[in-house]
Scaffold this motif. Structure first.
Motif, PDB file in Angstrom:
ATOM      1  N   GLU A 194       0.833  -1.210   0.000  1.00  0.00           N
ATOM      2  CA  GLU A 194       0.000   0.000   0.000  1.00  0.00           C
ATOM      3  C   GLU A 194       0.870   1.264   0.000  1.00  0.00           C
ATOM      4  O   GLU A 194       0.608   2.214  -0.738  1.00  0.00           O
ATOM      5  CB  GLU A 194      -0.933  -0.007   1.215  1.00  0.00           C
ATOM      6  CG  GLU A 194      -1.869   1.206   1.250  1.00  0.00           C
ATOM      7  CD  GLU A 194      -2.845   1.152   2.423  1.00  0.00           C
ATOM      8  OE1 GLU A 194      -3.494   2.178   2.677  1.00  0.00           O
ATOM      9  OE2 GLU A 194      -2.937   0.088   3.067  1.00  0.00           O
TER      10      GLU A 194
ATOM     11  N   ARG B  42       2.557   1.694  -3.356  1.00  0.00           N
ATOM     12  CA  ARG B  42       1.634   2.288  -4.328  1.00  0.00           C
ATOM     13  C   ARG B  42       1.538   3.795  -4.131  1.00  0.00           C
ATOM     14  O   ARG B  42       1.565   4.572  -5.090  1.00  0.00           O
ATOM     15  CB  ARG B  42       0.244   1.663  -4.175  1.00  0.00           C
ATOM     16  CG  ARG B  42       0.124   0.221  -4.629  1.00  0.00           C
ATOM     17  CD  ARG B  42      -1.189  -0.358  -4.143  1.00  0.00           C
ATOM     18  NE  ARG B  42      -1.456  -1.697  -4.661  1.00  0.00           N
ATOM     19  CZ  ARG B  42      -2.330  -2.545  -4.108  1.00  0.00           C
ATOM     20  NH1 ARG B  42      -3.006  -2.181  -3.018  1.00  0.00           N
ATOM     21  NH2 ARG B  42      -2.511  -3.737  -4.628  1.00  0.00           N
TER      22      ARG B  42
ATOM     23  N   SER C 204       2.779   6.756  -6.812  1.00  0.00           N
ATOM     24  CA  SER C 204       1.884   7.795  -7.315  1.00  0.00           C
ATOM     25  C   SER C 204       2.391   9.184  -6.956  1.00  0.00           C
ATOM     26  O   SER C 204       2.327  10.117  -7.767  1.00  0.00           O
ATOM     27  CB  SER C 204       0.483   7.586  -6.741  1.00  0.00           C
ATOM     28  OG  SER C 204      -0.393   8.613  -7.157  1.00  0.00           O
TER      29      SER C 204
ATOM     30  N   ASP D  62      -3.263   5.852 -12.001  1.00  0.00           N
ATOM     31  CA  ASP D  62      -3.868   5.381 -10.756  1.00  0.00           C
ATOM     32  C   ASP D  62      -3.112   4.133 -10.296  1.00  0.00           C
ATOM     33  O   ASP D  62      -3.028   3.138 -11.013  1.00  0.00           O
ATOM     34  CB  ASP D  62      -5.341   5.065 -10.996  1.00  0.00           C
ATOM     35  CG  ASP D  62      -6.053   4.608  -9.727  1.00  0.00           C
ATOM     36  OD1 ASP D  62      -5.448   4.686  -8.645  1.00  0.00           O
ATOM     37  OD2 ASP D  62      -7.213   4.166  -9.829  1.00  0.00           O
ATOM     38  N   THR D  63      -2.560   4.178  -9.086  1.00  0.00           N
ATOM     39  CA  THR D  63      -1.762   3.053  -8.579  1.00  0.00           C
ATOM     40  C   THR D  63      -2.507   2.241  -7.522  1.00  0.00           C
ATOM     41  O   THR D  63      -1.951   1.268  -7.003  1.00  0.00           O
ATOM     42  CB  THR D  63      -0.444   3.569  -7.958  1.00  0.00           C
ATOM     43  OG1 THR D  63      -0.748   4.449  -6.848  1.00  0.00           O
ATOM     44  CG2 THR D  63       0.385   4.328  -8.984  1.00  0.00           C
ATOM     45  N   GLU D  64      -3.738   2.611  -7.224  1.00  0.00           N
ATOM     46  CA  GLU D  64      -4.451   2.016  -6.092  1.00  0.00           C
ATOM     47  C   GLU D  64      -4.601   0.507  -6.201  1.00  0.00           C
ATOM     48  O   GLU D  64      -4.534  -0.210  -5.192  1.00  0.00           O
ATOM     49  CB  GLU D  64      -5.826   2.670  -5.962  1.00  0.00           C
ATOM     50  CG  GLU D  64      -6.593   2.211  -4.730  1.00  0.00           C
ATOM     51  CD  GLU D  64      -7.911   2.944  -4.561  1.00  0.00           C
ATOM     52  OE1 GLU D  64      -8.706   2.533  -3.692  1.00  0.00           O
ATOM     53  OE2 GLU D  64      -8.145   3.927  -5.302  1.00  0.00           O
ATOM     54  N   ASN D  65      -4.800   0.001  -7.416  1.00  0.00           N
ATOM     55  CA  ASN D  65      -5.057  -1.427  -7.592  1.00  0.00           C
ATOM     56  C   ASN D  65      -3.904  -2.166  -8.278  1.00  0.00           C
ATOM     57  O   ASN D  65      -4.087  -3.294  -8.752  1.00  0.00           O
ATOM     58  CB  ASN D  65      -6.349  -1.619  -8.402  1.00  0.00           C
ATOM     59  CG  ASN D  65      -7.562  -1.077  -7.683  1.00  0.00           C
ATOM     60  OD1 ASN D  65      -7.762  -1.345  -6.499  1.00  0.00           O
ATOM     61  ND2 ASN D  65      -8.366  -0.291  -8.383  1.00  0.00           N
ATOM     62  N   LEU D  66      -2.742  -1.563  -8.338  1.00  0.00           N
ATOM     63  CA  LEU D  66      -1.616  -2.216  -8.990  1.00  0.00           C
ATOM     64  C   LEU D  66      -1.078  -3.360  -8.139  1.00  0.00           C
ATOM     65  O   LEU D  66      -0.985  -3.257  -6.913  1.00  0.00           O
ATOM     66  CB  LEU D  66      -0.486  -1.216  -9.248  1.00  0.00           C
ATOM     67  CG  LEU D  66      -0.748  -0.070 -10.230  1.00  0.00           C
ATOM     68  CD1 LEU D  66       0.532   0.732 -10.462  1.00  0.00           C
ATOM     69  CD2 LEU D  66      -1.298  -0.587 -11.556  1.00  0.00           C
ATOM     70  N   SER D  67      -0.715  -4.438  -8.789  1.00  0.00           N
ATOM     71  CA  SER D  67      -0.058  -5.544  -8.102  1.00  0.00           C
ATOM     72  C   SER D  67       1.380  -5.153  -7.783  1.00  0.00           C
ATOM     73  O   SER D  67       1.895  -4.131  -8.265  1.00  0.00           O
ATOM     74  CB  SER D  67      -0.061  -6.789  -8.987  1.00  0.00           C
ATOM     75  OG  SER D  67       0.749  -6.557 -10.141  1.00  0.00           O
ATOM     76  N   GLU D  68       2.060  -5.984  -6.999  1.00  0.00           N
ATOM     77  CA  GLU D  68       3.458  -5.693  -6.675  1.00  0.00           C
ATOM     78  C   GLU D  68       4.314  -5.667  -7.951  1.00  0.00           C
ATOM     79  O   GLU D  68       5.172  -4.797  -8.113  1.00  0.00           O
ATOM     80  CB  GLU D  68       4.013  -6.735  -5.707  1.00  0.00           C
ATOM     81  CG  GLU D  68       5.477  -6.494  -5.335  1.00  0.00           C
ATOM     82  CD  GLU D  68       5.979  -7.439  -4.265  1.00  0.00           C
ATOM     83  OE1 GLU D  68       7.211  -7.572  -4.137  1.00  0.00           O
ATOM     84  OE2 GLU D  68       5.152  -8.036  -3.555  1.00  0.00           O
TER      85      GLU D  68
ATOM     86  N   ARG E 236      -1.358  -1.279 -18.274  1.00  0.00           N
ATOM     87  CA  ARG E 236      -2.629  -1.893 -18.633  1.00  0.00           C
ATOM     88  C   ARG E 236      -3.311  -1.178 -19.804  1.00  0.00           C
ATOM     89  O   ARG E 236      -3.456   0.046 -19.794  1.00  0.00           O
ATOM     90  CB  ARG E 236      -3.573  -1.879 -17.433  1.00  0.00           C
ATOM     91  CG  ARG E 236      -3.150  -2.779 -16.293  1.00  0.00           C
ATOM     92  CD  ARG E 236      -4.175  -2.716 -15.176  1.00  0.00           C
ATOM     93  NE  ARG E 236      -3.698  -3.351 -13.949  1.00  0.00           N
ATOM     94  CZ  ARG E 236      -4.391  -3.400 -12.823  1.00  0.00           C
ATOM     95  NH1 ARG E 236      -5.604  -2.855 -12.780  1.00  0.00           N
ATOM     96  NH2 ARG E 236      -3.893  -3.976 -11.749  1.00  0.00           N
TER      97      ARG E 236
ATOM     98  N   GLU F  28       3.306  -4.916 -10.938  1.00  0.00           N
ATOM     99  CA  GLU F  28       2.982  -3.706 -11.690  1.00  0.00           C
ATOM    100  C   GLU F  28       3.602  -2.466 -11.063  1.00  0.00           C
ATOM    101  O   GLU F  28       4.019  -1.544 -11.769  1.00  0.00           O
ATOM    102  CB  GLU F  28       1.463  -3.554 -11.786  1.00  0.00           C
ATOM    103  CG  GLU F  28       0.817  -4.540 -12.741  1.00  0.00           C
ATOM    104  CD  GLU F  28      -0.690  -4.441 -12.729  1.00  0.00           C
ATOM    105  OE1 GLU F  28      -1.296  -4.439 -13.822  1.00  0.00           O
ATOM    106  OE2 GLU F  28      -1.287  -4.358 -11.626  1.00  0.00           O
TER     107      GLU F  28
END
Length: 309
Positions: free
Chosen positions: A118, A121, A125, A132-138, A266, A140
């Motif tokens: 978290e 991320r 950002s 938007d980095t909120e839902n990026l995997s490690e 993405r 990513e």
């Protein structure tokens, strides 16, 4: 002292100043005031008609570029001798950044090492990307960091010093203003598409040569660091056109090949440099390549100044 030796002293001293101290405090940083100027004019844009917004964007970029060219030009004109050299060093330093870039990548790497995805991320950002980095995997997050430090080798280091070599400190400041315009309004969104188009295209033109030079520097630095230099060259040649930007793909694809990984944003692009998955260890390897490339560029620049000045 000859003019070329003076220019070499200025650029080398500014480079050392960056490595030792990093960025100036915000209240002394010209990029902050460039941003204020851009936001002030953008907030007063006339109407919403596309042609009007396009012309307003042209005015914003050219007027600000002229203003931020004139400042260092007049200081350089009126302050002579060693005082002028000192002022020139202090004026050149804030238009490029290496230590801050490496430091930001290191903070994200540390967060990932500690298992705090978290925070990683958030830092990504805050320091490096606009996505938007909120839902990026490690993976990513690691990829985004590596992409950003690669692209910023051009924007934050090679380009401003390239324009210093050819147009002095006024040229470096004008470049930095255009690049700041691109970072603030050069987006293909409903709000910025028309008004930011000129800034984005002008920035593309200014970075055209430096981006390709930066890609070559990454290839060479990869070989020096024991990474995959040949693969970096191959990947850069094959994949540099995969990104929407005509410039960013050169450094990012070179880095993907250097590390033998794929870099993906993405729904936009995938730069395939190998089959390994990016993790936090690759961030450290990428920053070593960037630092080596910067050192190589400094040697090249000092030699170039001997010829140009």
């Amino acid at each position: 002292m000859t003019a070329s030796h003076t220019a070499q002293l200025i650029v080398f001293s500014a480079f050392v100043l960056d490595l030792v101290f990093g960025e100036y405090p915000d209240r002394f940083h010209p990029v902050l005031y460039m941003g204020h100027y851009i936001k002030f004019l953008w907030s007063r844009r006339p109407g919403r008609e596309k042609r009007t917004l396009l012309l307003w964007g042209v005015f914003l970029v050219l007027s600000g570029g002229f203003i931020f060219w004139c400042g260092p030009y007049f200081l350089h004109t009126f302050i002579k001798g060693m005082a002028g050299v000192l002022v020139s060093i202090l004026l050149l330093k804030p238009v490029f950044a290496l230590k801050a870039l490496v430091k930001a990548a290191g903070q994200i790497k540390k967060a990932l090492e500690e298992g705090d995805l978290e925070d990683a991320r958030r830092l990504t950002s805050y320091h490096l990307v606009s996505r938007d980095t909120e839902n990026l995997s490690e993976e990513e997050v690691c990829g985004a960091v590596i992409e950003s430090v690669s692209e910023n080798l051009t924007d934050s280091f090679v380009s401003p010093l390239f324009y210093f070599a050819f147009a002095g400190i006024p040229g470096a400041w004008a470049y930095r203003f255009v690049n700041t315009c691109d970072s603030l309004i050069g987006y293909r969104t409903a709000e910025y598409e028309s008004g930011g188009k000129f800034a984005a295209r002008f920035d593309d033109i200014l970075n055209w040569i430096p981006a390709r030079l930066a890609g070559l520097l990454i290839v060479a630095a990869a070989a020096v660091n024991g990474e995959k230099g040949k693969n970096a060259w191959k990947t850069m040649r094959q994949s540099h056109g995969e990104t929407s930007s005509p410039n960013a793909g050169w450094t990012m694809s070179a880095m993907a090949g250097s590390l033998g990984i794929s870099l993906e944003k993405r729904e936009e692009y995938t730069l395939v440099g190998g089959e390994e998955k990016a993790d936090f260890q690759f961030i450290g390897r990428a920053t070593r390549i960037i630092v080596t490339a910067a050192g190589m560029y400094m040697i090249f620049l000092l030699a170039l100044l001997e010829v140009l000045v």
